[in-house]
Design an enzyme around this catalytic site. Sequence first.
Site, PDB file in Angstrom:
ATOM      1  N   SER A 140     -14.072  52.514  46.447  1.00  0.00           N
ATOM      2  CA  SER A 140     -13.796  53.750  45.717  1.00  0.00           C
ATOM      3  C   SER A 140     -12.847  53.431  44.580  1.00  0.00           C
ATOM      4  O   SER A 140     -11.856  52.720  44.780  1.00  0.00           O
ATOM      5  CB  SER A 140     -13.179  54.797  46.644  1.00  0.00           C
ATOM      6  OG  SER A 140     -12.973  56.018  45.957  1.00  0.00           O
ATOM      7  N   GLU A 141     -13.136  53.951  43.391  1.00  0.00           N
ATOM      8  CA  GLU A 141     -12.368  53.548  42.212  1.00  0.00           C
ATOM      9  C   GLU A 141     -10.899  53.954  42.282  1.00  0.00           C
ATOM     10  O   GLU A 141     -10.078  53.421  41.536  1.00  0.00           O
ATOM     11  CB  GLU A 141     -13.006  54.124  40.948  1.00  0.00           C
ATOM     12  CG  GLU A 141     -12.895  55.624  40.826  1.00  0.00           C
ATOM     13  CD  GLU A 141     -13.571  56.141  39.559  1.00  0.00           C
ATOM     14  OE1 GLU A 141     -12.871  56.757  38.754  1.00  0.00           O
ATOM     15  OE2 GLU A 141     -14.775  55.917  39.395  1.00  0.00           O
TER      16      GLU A 141
END
Length: 224
Positions: A60-61
């Site tokens: 997840s960024e």
Amino acid sequence: MNYANTPTSGTVSLKPWSREQIAARAAQDVPDGSYANLGIGLPTLVGNLITPEREVFLHSENGILHFGSHPSAHDADPCLINASKHPISLLPGSAIFDSTLSFAMMRGGHLDLAILGAYEVAENGDMANWTRVDPGTPPAVGGAMELAFGAKQIWVLMEHTTRDGCPRLLRRCSLPLTAAGVVTRIYTNLAVLDVTSEGLQVKVMAPGVTFDYLQSCTEAKLLV
């Protein structure tokens, strides 16, 4: 992957896939052992549909690697969220880091796959997903451009048409591009399609969807 439903010219009632079914089809295709980013919106549902024993390293960024499905309300930690700000669970061996390192992973070619949403996709793989050029919908670049540049493959999960029934798979995107020629596969509520040099190759269609109907909903050229 052998799909249960293949393109057909038969006539049955139309049964588009739900958002969860779209995500489930993408989840079953994610290779075991791969490092895959899940973008905002529909793609985050994929995280609920990959079982831990498959060992897919979800990224997840916002700075998490190797997370799992949504936890129960009792176990949810407000500090552990995915790109859509939904609670997630951590799997053994997971890592948490800052945005600088997260974006370095995205830009540096360390991700095998990025699963993103989009407003439009062109038949050559161009993708538009950061603005609708609509005063009522503010633009949101996020990390889409870094993912489009750095990930080895880009899959898009999206509705096949707009709410007004207009095609979203086009010959050429009408909205500003996020990246050119990067999309390799598209999952919609009507079909799964691969981007090829000749056009969009139909791999499977939802129950009741015929090739002619699918083409009528699609501006881009389709191949059986």
